[in-house]
Design a protein around this motif. Structure first.
Motif, PDB file in Angstrom:
ATOM      1  N   HIS A 141      11.808   5.162  -0.827  1.00 30.25           N
ATOM      2  CA  HIS A 141      10.791   4.118  -0.870  1.00 30.25           C
ATOM      3  C   HIS A 141      11.295   2.828  -0.229  1.00 30.25           C
ATOM      4  O   HIS A 141      10.576   2.170   0.534  1.00 30.25           O
ATOM      5  CB  HIS A 141      10.378   3.866  -2.320  1.00 30.25           C
ATOM      6  N   GLU A 142      12.543   2.460  -0.512  1.00 32.25           N
ATOM      7  CA  GLU A 142      13.106   1.243   0.072  1.00 32.25           C
ATOM      8  C   GLU A 142      13.208   1.364   1.587  1.00 32.25           C
ATOM      9  O   GLU A 142      12.915   0.409   2.322  1.00 32.25           O
ATOM     10  CB  GLU A 142      14.477   0.955  -0.543  1.00 32.25           C
ATOM     11  N   THR A 143      13.599   2.527   2.074  1.00 33.90           N
ATOM     12  CA  THR A 143      13.684   2.738   3.522  1.00 33.90           C
ATOM     13  C   THR A 143      12.308   2.716   4.154  1.00 33.90           C
ATOM     14  O   THR A 143      12.094   2.149   5.236  1.00 33.90           O
ATOM     15  CB  THR A 143      14.394   4.071   3.812  1.00 33.90           C
ATOM     16  N   GLU A 144      11.355   3.324   3.483  1.00 34.76           N
ATOM     17  CA  GLU A 144       9.959   3.311   3.953  1.00 34.76           C
ATOM     18  C   GLU A 144       9.450   1.887   4.151  1.00 34.76           C
ATOM     19  O   GLU A 144       8.816   1.568   5.175  1.00 34.76           O
ATOM     20  CB  GLU A 144       9.108   4.068   2.936  1.00 34.76           C
ATOM     21  N   LEU A 145       9.748   0.995   3.207  1.00 31.62           N
ATOM     22  CA  LEU A 145       9.277  -0.380   3.317  1.00 31.62           C
ATOM     23  C   LEU A 145       9.905  -1.089   4.511  1.00 31.62           C
ATOM     24  O   LEU A 145       9.242  -1.884   5.192  1.00 31.62           O
ATOM     25  CB  LEU A 145       9.581  -1.145   2.030  1.00 31.62           C
ATOM     26  N   GLN A 146      11.170  -0.797   4.795  1.00 30.57           N
ATOM     27  CA  GLN A 146      11.817  -1.393   5.963  1.00 30.57           C
ATOM     28  C   GLN A 146      11.170  -0.903   7.257  1.00 30.57           C
ATOM     29  O   GLN A 146      10.974  -1.683   8.205  1.00 30.57           O
ATOM     30  CB  GLN A 146      13.316  -1.065   5.961  1.00 30.57           C
ATOM     31  N   ILE A 147      10.818   0.366   7.308  1.00 33.68           N
ATOM     32  CA  ILE A 147      10.158   0.916   8.496  1.00 33.68           C
ATOM     33  C   ILE A 147       8.794   0.270   8.688  1.00 33.68           C
ATOM     34  O   ILE A 147       8.387  -0.056   9.812  1.00 33.68           O
ATOM     35  CB  ILE A 147      10.041   2.448   8.369  1.00 33.68           C
ATOM     36  N   LEU A 148       8.078   0.053   7.598  1.00 30.58           N
ATOM     37  CA  LEU A 148       6.774  -0.595   7.688  1.00 30.58           C
ATOM     38  C   LEU A 148       6.908  -2.048   8.139  1.00 30.58           C
ATOM     39  O   LEU A 148       6.054  -2.560   8.874  1.00 30.58           O
ATOM     40  CB  LEU A 148       6.060  -0.509   6.338  1.00 30.58           C
ATOM     41  N   ARG A 149       7.964  -2.727   7.714  1.00 30.52           N
ATOM     42  CA  ARG A 149       8.201  -4.085   8.188  1.00 30.52           C
ATOM     43  C   ARG A 149       8.428  -4.102   9.702  1.00 30.52           C
ATOM     44  O   ARG A 149       7.923  -4.969  10.423  1.00 30.52           O
ATOM     45  CB  ARG A 149       9.403  -4.692   7.459  1.00 30.52           C
ATOM     46  N   ALA A 150       9.198  -3.121  10.188  1.00 28.58           N
ATOM     47  CA  ALA A 150       9.449  -3.030  11.627  1.00 28.58           C
ATOM     48  C   ALA A 150       8.161  -2.743  12.392  1.00 28.58           C
ATOM     49  O   ALA A 150       7.911  -3.317  13.463  1.00 28.58           O
ATOM     50  CB  ALA A 150      10.489  -1.947  11.910  1.00 28.58           C
ATOM     51  N   LEU A 151       7.332  -1.866  11.844  1.00 31.10           N
ATOM     52  CA  LEU A 151       6.069  -1.540  12.507  1.00 31.10           C
ATOM     53  C   LEU A 151       5.156  -2.756  12.570  1.00 31.10           C
ATOM     54  O   LEU A 151       4.524  -3.025  13.601  1.00 31.10           O
ATOM     55  CB  LEU A 151       5.380  -0.386  11.773  1.00 31.10           C
ATOM     56  N   ALA A 152       5.084  -3.507  11.478  1.00 29.92           N
ATOM     57  CA  ALA A 152       4.248  -4.710  11.466  1.00 29.92           C
ATOM     58  C   ALA A 152       4.747  -5.723  12.495  1.00 29.92           C
ATOM     59  O   ALA A 152       3.954  -6.326  13.227  1.00 29.92           O
ATOM     60  CB  ALA A 152       4.243  -5.329  10.065  1.00 29.92           C
ATOM     61  N   LEU A 153       6.052  -5.898  12.574  1.00 27.86           N
ATOM     62  CA  LEU A 153       6.627  -6.817  13.556  1.00 27.86           C
ATOM     63  C   LEU A 153       6.245  -6.399  14.968  1.00 27.86           C
ATOM     64  O   LEU A 153       5.874  -7.235  15.802  1.00 27.86           O
ATOM     65  CB  LEU A 153       8.147  -6.852  13.397  1.00 27.86           C
ATOM     66  N   ALA A 154       6.313  -5.100  15.246  1.00 27.57           N
ATOM     67  CA  ALA A 154       5.974  -4.599  16.573  1.00 27.57           C
ATOM     68  C   ALA A 154       4.505  -4.820  16.906  1.00 27.57           C
ATOM     69  O   ALA A 154       4.151  -5.045  18.070  1.00 27.57           O
ATOM     70  CB  ALA A 154       6.324  -3.118  16.676  1.00 27.57           C
ATOM     71  N   LEU A 155       3.654  -4.766  15.898  1.00 31.21           N
ATOM     72  CA  LEU A 155       2.219  -4.950  16.112  1.00 31.21           C
ATOM     73  C   LEU A 155       1.834  -6.424  16.235  1.00 31.21           C
ATOM     74  O   LEU A 155       0.665  -6.747  16.467  1.00 31.21           O
ATOM     75  CB  LEU A 155       1.433  -4.301  14.965  1.00 31.21           C
ATOM     76  N   GLY A 156       2.813  -7.303  16.049  1.00 30.25           N
ATOM     77  CA  GLY A 156       2.552  -8.725  16.219  1.00 30.25           C
ATOM     78  C   GLY A 156       1.906  -9.388  15.024  1.00 30.25           C
ATOM     79  O   GLY A 156       1.288 -10.448  15.145  1.00 30.25           O
ATOM     80  N   ILE A 157       2.032  -8.763  13.855  1.00 31.83           N
ATOM     81  CA  ILE A 157       1.495  -9.364  12.636  1.00 31.83           C
ATOM     82  C   ILE A 157       2.655  -9.699  11.704  1.00 31.83           C
ATOM     83  O   ILE A 157       3.811  -9.394  11.996  1.00 31.83           O
ATOM     84  CB  ILE A 157       0.484  -8.422  11.940  1.00 31.83           C
ATOM     85  N   SER A 158       2.368 -10.332  10.604  1.00 35.77           N
ATOM     86  CA  SER A 158       3.413 -10.709   9.666  1.00 35.77           C
ATOM     87  C   SER A 158       4.234  -9.488   9.269  1.00 35.77           C
ATOM     88  O   SER A 158       3.685  -8.423   8.960  1.00 35.77           O
ATOM     89  CB  SER A 158       2.797 -11.346   8.416  1.00 35.77           C
ATOM     90  N   GLU A 159       5.556  -9.648   9.275  1.00 39.13           N
ATOM     91  CA  GLU A 159       6.442  -8.528   8.942  1.00 39.13           C
ATOM     92  C   GLU A 159       6.146  -7.952   7.560  1.00 39.13           C
ATOM     93  O   GLU A 159       6.349  -6.766   7.312  1.00 39.13           O
ATOM     94  CB  GLU A 159       7.887  -9.014   9.017  1.00 39.13           C
ATOM     95  N   ALA A 160       5.641  -8.787   6.666  1.00 36.03           N
ATOM     96  CA  ALA A 160       5.367  -8.344   5.295  1.00 36.03           C
ATOM     97  C   ALA A 160       3.951  -7.794   5.121  1.00 36.03           C
ATOM     98  O   ALA A 160       3.574  -7.389   4.018  1.00 36.03           O
ATOM     99  CB  ALA A 160       5.589  -9.491   4.323  1.00 36.03           C
ATOM    100  N   HIS A 161       3.163  -7.741   6.194  1.00 30.53           N
ATOM    101  CA  HIS A 161       1.735  -7.437   6.060  1.00 30.53           C
ATOM    102  C   HIS A 161       1.466  -6.078   5.420  1.00 30.53           C
ATOM    103  O   HIS A 161       0.549  -5.940   4.594  1.00 30.53           O
ATOM    104  CB  HIS A 161       1.062  -7.493   7.436  1.00 30.53           C
ATOM    105  N   LEU A 162       2.226  -5.065   5.781  1.00 30.12           N
ATOM    106  CA  LEU A 162       1.944  -3.711   5.295  1.00 30.12           C
ATOM    107  C   LEU A 162       2.522  -3.444   3.907  1.00 30.12           C
ATOM    108  O   LEU A 162       2.070  -2.536   3.211  1.00 30.12           O
ATOM    109  CB  LEU A 162       2.497  -2.672   6.279  1.00 30.12           C
ATOM    110  N   VAL A 163       3.524  -4.225   3.526  1.00 30.48           N
ATOM    111  CA  VAL A 163       4.254  -3.933   2.283  1.00 30.48           C
ATOM    112  C   VAL A 163       3.376  -3.968   1.039  1.00 30.48           C
ATOM    113  O   VAL A 163       3.440  -3.055   0.205  1.00 30.48           O
ATOM    114  CB  VAL A 163       5.467  -4.875   2.142  1.00 30.48           C
ATOM    115  N   PRO A 164       2.535  -4.995   0.835  1.00 36.94           N
ATOM    116  CA  PRO A 164       1.727  -5.020  -0.396  1.00 36.94           C
ATOM    117  C   PRO A 164       0.805  -3.815  -0.556  1.00 36.94           C
ATOM    118  O   PRO A 164       0.447  -3.452  -1.672  1.00 36.94           O
ATOM    119  CB  PRO A 164       0.916  -6.313  -0.253  1.00 36.94           C
ATOM    120  N   HIS A 165       0.430  -3.196   0.560  1.00 40.82           N
ATOM    121  CA  HIS A 165      -0.444  -2.031   0.491  1.00 40.82           C
ATOM    122  C   HIS A 165       0.315  -0.762   0.106  1.00 40.82           C
ATOM    123  O   HIS A 165      -0.291   0.294  -0.082  1.00 40.82           O
ATOM    124  CB  HIS A 165      -1.128  -1.813   1.837  1.00 40.82           C
TER     125      HIS A 165
END
Length: 317
Positions: A141-165
């Motif tokens: 789960h912790e690794t998953e959240l880091q991957i989602l942070r990287a994906l959000a950064l790549a998409l040009g949105i807040s790095e934390a955007h996907l985490v709350p979901h």
């Protein structure tokens, strides 16, 4: 970019995710990861943050569980419902095919879940198995959240955007075991393992042994499959249908399957251990900011992730 791109395996990028985790090249890793997701829907990550010792131990626990007699494994049965993915069961034959499926799985998730409670063996039958599964679940789960942070950064949105979901914790950890079978029957598809499909969550993490057999559909040649071979020390990550929808089709969800390994043998082993993570979101989500414009409008209406995932789960079984 070249310092984080370590190579590719049949077109799937192999990246040093450690450069994202330590902050030395976060944008480079994120951009390269999104590029691989756009092209093939998959990426290999090394230095991903899951300790090798924990991976090795989890494979050993998986082998110990599947070595139990059938009557023991059936003491923690997978419910017949297509929306309760917990417990153990044999892989079911596709009614549209004559081939038989050889394999079994074991699934668990968040221990406090009310909607999808875990189903465990009595502790005395395999002491320590439950704790090992739950510990590995949270590590993934912790690794998953880091991957989602990287994906959000790549998409040009807040790095934390996907985490709350992804904080509902209704993910699942799946252990898969494919027994040794006659190689020719597997090559002739008289026996199958996992049929061609796309995942329907946001992302899936996969750890596999060195036997191989995972194949992905060539995005440029529908119906043609390419090997996604094991890469030493790598975690395979693929985007699911929900992530494709969520990203307004910027990210690709690719069809994949498990077939005979390239060097098919009858050796015993797990081919592969698969860790799949579908999510039960509490929010209603729309296409991500930055993935649509006036010229390229959002293709999908907002939808409850819970509704989407449960509909797909029910339709699969």
């Amino acid at each position: 970019m070249s310092s984080v791109l370590l190579g590719d395996a049949t077109g799937i990028s192999v990246l040093d995710f450690g450069a994202f985790l330590d902050g030395s090249a976060k944008q480079d890793v994120a951009t390269a990861m999104l590029d691989s997701f756009k092209r093939v829907g998959f990426v290999y990550l090394v230095n991903h943050g899951i300790p090798e010792s924990k991976i090795r131990d989890m494979f050993q626990w998986s082998k110990r569980f599947f070595a139990q007699p059938l009557e023991v494994k059936q003491l923690a049965p997978h419910p017949p419902s297509g929306t309760h993915h917990r417990g153990a069961k044999q892989l079911e034959r596709n009614p549209r095919q004559s081939a038989r499926r050889e394999g079994e799985l074991r699934e668990c998730g968040w221990e406090e879940s009310v909607s999808m409670p875990n189903i465990w063996l009595p502790e005395h039958l395999l002491p320590g198995f439950k704790d090992a599964c739950l510990d590995f679940y949270w590590t993934c789960h912790e690794t998953e959240l880091q991957i989602l942070r990287a994906l959000a950064l790549a998409l040009g949105i807040s790095e934390a955007h996907l985490v709350p979901h992804h904080n509902a914790h209704d993910n699942q950890l799946r252990l898969l075991h494919y027994p040794s079978v006659p190689a020719q029957e597997l090559l002739d598809e008289k026996i199958t393992r996992i049929d061609a499909h796309s995942d329907f969550g946001s992302i899936t993490l996969l750890l596999q042994d060195d036997v191989g057999g995972l194949e992905i559909e060539d995005p440029n040649s529908p119906g043609h499959f390419m090997s996604a071979p094991p890469v030493q020390g790598a975690l395979i990550v693929n985007a699911g249908d929900f992530m494709m929808r969520w990203s307004n089709d910027v990210v690709r969800s690719t069809v994949h399957r498990v077939r005979a390994p390239p060097q098919a043998t009858t050796a015993d082993g797990m081919t592969p251990e698969r860790f799949s993570i579908p999510y039960d979101f509490s929010a209603v989500v729309a296409c991500l900011p930055g993935t649509y414009t006036d010229e390229n409008p959002a293709k999908y209406e907002p939808i409850s992730a819970r509704q989407y995932i449960l509909e797909r789960l029910a339709a699969t079984y």
